[in-house]
Design a protein around this motif. Structure first.
Motif, PDB file in Angstrom:
ATOM      1  N   VAL A 237     -17.394  -3.314   1.969  1.00 42.28           N
ATOM      2  CA  VAL A 237     -18.206  -4.486   2.291  1.00 42.28           C
ATOM      3  C   VAL A 237     -19.659  -4.063   2.448  1.00 42.28           C
ATOM      4  CG1 VAL A 237     -18.638  -6.246   4.056  1.00 42.28           C
ATOM      5  CG2 VAL A 237     -16.284  -5.672   3.416  1.00 42.28           C
ATOM      6  N   SER A 238     -20.539  -4.868   1.880  1.00 38.86           N
ATOM      7  CA  SER A 238     -21.977  -4.725   2.107  1.00 38.86           C
ATOM      8  C   SER A 238     -22.442  -6.018   2.754  1.00 38.86           C
ATOM      9  CB  SER A 238     -22.724  -4.488   0.792  1.00 38.86           C
ATOM     10  OG  SER A 238     -22.327  -3.267   0.200  1.00 38.86           O
ATOM     11  N   VAL A 239     -23.081  -5.891   3.921  1.00 38.40           N
ATOM     12  CA  VAL A 239     -23.550  -7.072   4.650  1.00 38.40           C
ATOM     13  C   VAL A 239     -24.775  -6.671   5.469  1.00 38.40           C
ATOM     14  CG1 VAL A 239     -21.932  -6.704   6.571  1.00 38.40           C
ATOM     15  CG2 VAL A 239     -22.888  -8.987   6.170  1.00 38.40           C
ATOM     16  N   GLY A 240     -25.804  -7.516   5.434  1.00 45.07           N
ATOM     17  CA  GLY A 240     -27.040  -7.171   6.131  1.00 45.07           C
ATOM     18  C   GLY A 240     -27.575  -5.856   5.584  1.00 45.07           C
ATOM     19  N   ALA A 241     -27.895  -4.924   6.476  1.00 46.39           N
ATOM     20  CA  ALA A 241     -28.400  -3.612   6.066  1.00 46.39           C
ATOM     21  C   ALA A 241     -27.269  -2.612   5.818  1.00 46.39           C
ATOM     22  CB  ALA A 241     -29.355  -3.067   7.124  1.00 46.39           C
ATOM     23  N   ARG A 242     -26.054  -3.001   6.088  1.00 46.33           N
ATOM     24  CA  ARG A 242     -24.898  -2.105   5.896  1.00 46.33           C
ATOM     25  C   ARG A 242     -24.440  -2.156   4.450  1.00 46.33           C
ATOM     26  NH1 ARG A 242     -20.968  -3.316  10.905  1.00 46.33           N
ATOM     27  NH2 ARG A 242     -20.334  -1.168  10.566  1.00 46.33           N
ATOM     28  N   ARG A 243     -24.208  -0.971   3.871  1.00 45.27           N
ATOM     29  CA  ARG A 243     -23.830  -0.922   2.461  1.00 45.27           C
ATOM     30  C   ARG A 243     -22.545  -0.146   2.265  1.00 45.27           C
ATOM     31  NH1 ARG A 243     -26.865   1.312  -1.465  1.00 45.27           N
ATOM     32  NH2 ARG A 243     -25.947  -0.228  -2.784  1.00 45.27           N
ATOM     33  N   HIS A 244     -21.674  -0.693   1.462  1.00 48.90           N
ATOM     34  CA  HIS A 244     -20.462  -0.013   0.983  1.00 48.90           C
ATOM     35  C   HIS A 244     -19.623   0.555   2.131  1.00 48.90           C
ATOM     36  CE1 HIS A 244     -18.222   1.364  -2.486  1.00 48.90           C
ATOM     37  NE2 HIS A 244     -18.096   2.555  -1.933  1.00 48.90           N
ATOM     38  N   VAL A 245     -19.393  -0.267   3.145  1.00 49.39           N
ATOM     39  CA  VAL A 245     -18.604   0.155   4.308  1.00 49.39           C
ATOM     40  C   VAL A 245     -17.123  -0.076   4.005  1.00 49.39           C
ATOM     41  CG1 VAL A 245     -18.182  -0.205   6.773  1.00 49.39           C
ATOM     42  CG2 VAL A 245     -20.503  -0.479   5.854  1.00 49.39           C
ATOM     43  N   PRO A 246     -16.287   0.952   4.162  1.00 51.64           N
ATOM     44  CA  PRO A 246     -14.846   0.758   3.945  1.00 51.64           C
ATOM     45  C   PRO A 246     -14.294  -0.308   4.888  1.00 51.64           C
ATOM     46  CG  PRO A 246     -15.374   3.082   4.186  1.00 51.64           C
ATOM     47  CD  PRO A 246     -16.600   2.316   4.566  1.00 51.64           C
ATOM     48  N   ALA A 247     -13.349  -1.080   4.393  1.00 44.48           N
ATOM     49  CA  ALA A 247     -12.758  -2.157   5.201  1.00 44.48           C
ATOM     50  C   ALA A 247     -11.340  -2.428   4.715  1.00 44.48           C
ATOM     51  CB  ALA A 247     -13.606  -3.424   5.102  1.00 44.48           C
ATOM     52  N   ARG A 248     -10.627  -3.186   5.507  1.00 47.38           N
ATOM     53  CA  ARG A 248      -9.270  -3.614   5.155  1.00 47.38           C
ATOM     54  C   ARG A 248      -9.264  -5.135   5.125  1.00 47.38           C
ATOM     55  NH1 ARG A 248      -5.697  -0.985   3.458  1.00 47.38           N
ATOM     56  NH2 ARG A 248      -3.501  -1.216   3.632  1.00 47.38           N
ATOM     57  N   ALA A 249      -8.743  -5.699   4.045  1.00 44.29           N
ATOM     58  CA  ALA A 249      -8.666  -7.152   3.876  1.00 44.29           C
ATOM     59  C   ALA A 249      -7.265  -7.616   4.247  1.00 44.29           C
ATOM     60  CB  ALA A 249      -8.983  -7.521   2.428  1.00 44.29           C
ATOM     61  N   THR A 250      -7.189  -8.561   5.180  1.00 41.28           N
ATOM     62  CA  THR A 250      -5.898  -9.089   5.617  1.00 41.28           C
ATOM     63  C   THR A 250      -5.897 -10.611   5.469  1.00 41.28           C
ATOM     64  OG1 THR A 250      -5.758  -7.314   7.246  1.00 41.28           O
ATOM     65  CG2 THR A 250      -4.257  -9.183   7.529  1.00 41.28           C
ATOM     66  N   PRO A 251      -5.044 -11.148   4.588  1.00 40.91           N
ATOM     67  CA  PRO A 251      -4.953 -12.609   4.462  1.00 40.91           C
ATOM     68  C   PRO A 251      -4.508 -13.223   5.790  1.00 40.91           C
ATOM     69  CG  PRO A 251      -3.862 -11.532   2.633  1.00 40.91           C
ATOM     70  CD  PRO A 251      -4.167 -10.463   3.637  1.00 40.91           C
ATOM     71  N   MET A 252      -5.101 -14.341   6.122  1.00 45.33           N
ATOM     72  CA  MET A 252      -4.743 -15.057   7.342  1.00 45.33           C
ATOM     73  C   MET A 252      -3.601 -16.022   7.038  1.00 45.33           C
ATOM     74  SD  MET A 252      -8.681 -15.704   8.597  1.00 45.33           S
ATOM     75  CE  MET A 252      -8.317 -16.650  10.041  1.00 45.33           C
ATOM     76  N   SER A 253      -2.833 -16.354   8.055  1.00 41.39           N
ATOM     77  CA  SER A 253      -1.767 -17.345   7.875  1.00 41.39           C
ATOM     78  C   SER A 253      -2.398 -18.710   7.615  1.00 41.39           C
ATOM     79  CB  SER A 253      -0.886 -17.405   9.127  1.00 41.39           C
ATOM     80  OG  SER A 253      -1.610 -18.001  10.192  1.00 41.39           O
TER      81      SER A 253
END
Length: 158
Positions: free
Chosen positions: A93-109
């Motif tokens: 994820v890149s957001v604001g000044a943060r670039r290429h940060v590892p993340a986990r995507a979890t679908p919501m119910s």
């Protein structure tokens, strides 16, 4: 046709135009994504068939914690990025000044998604009204619920 309907129709057409929806990706690629603030983020995911890196810029619906973002799939479960994160939830994820940060995507119910969408509609009624109309014009169907995804950033992981 009312002016509001015409605007929704034009916005829906724009949402179906590839170059238009991909334009913000260029801002992130040249390190100007911060200009979009924290209401937008770039999600980098892996193509489920090709295995190639893919990017999409999405609106942040909610931010329940400093390293947690909630995003919505305006095109529902058929959106390519949504289908890709179901196959491989390891994203960046890149957001604001943060670039290429590892993340986990979890679908919501469905219940969690409906509750988050209701909170969004309450917090931003005018934005939701325009967005809902645009999405409905783009997909050609009423939007009752939309799938949502929680992105949990893990800045320590590479």
């Amino acid at each position: 046709m009312s002016v509001a309907d015409r605007i929704d129709e034009l916005a829906g057409r724009a949402l179906r135009t590839r170059w238009f929806v991909r334009a913000p990706i260029k801002l992130y690629r040249v390190r100007l994504g911060f200009l979009l603030g924290h209401r937008m983020l770039m999600l980098e995911h892996t193509g489920r068939t090709s295995g190639l890196p893919r990017q999409v810029v999405l609106e942040v619906v909610e931010r329940p914690a400093p390293d947690t973002y909630v995003i919505v799939s305006g095109f529902g479960e058929r959106a390519q990025w949504y289908r890709n994160i179901l196959a491989d939830p390891a994203v960046h994820v890149s957001v604001g000044a943060r670039r290429h940060v590892p993340a986990r995507a979890t679908p919501m119910s469905a219940e969690e998604s409906a509750a988050a969408l209701a909170r969004y509609a309450t917090a931003r009624p005018q934005t939701w009204k325009r967005l809902k109309g645009s999405i409905e014009a783009a997909v050609g169907a009423p939007v009752d619920t939309l799938p949502m995804v929680t992105l949990q950033l893990d800045p320590g992981r590479k």
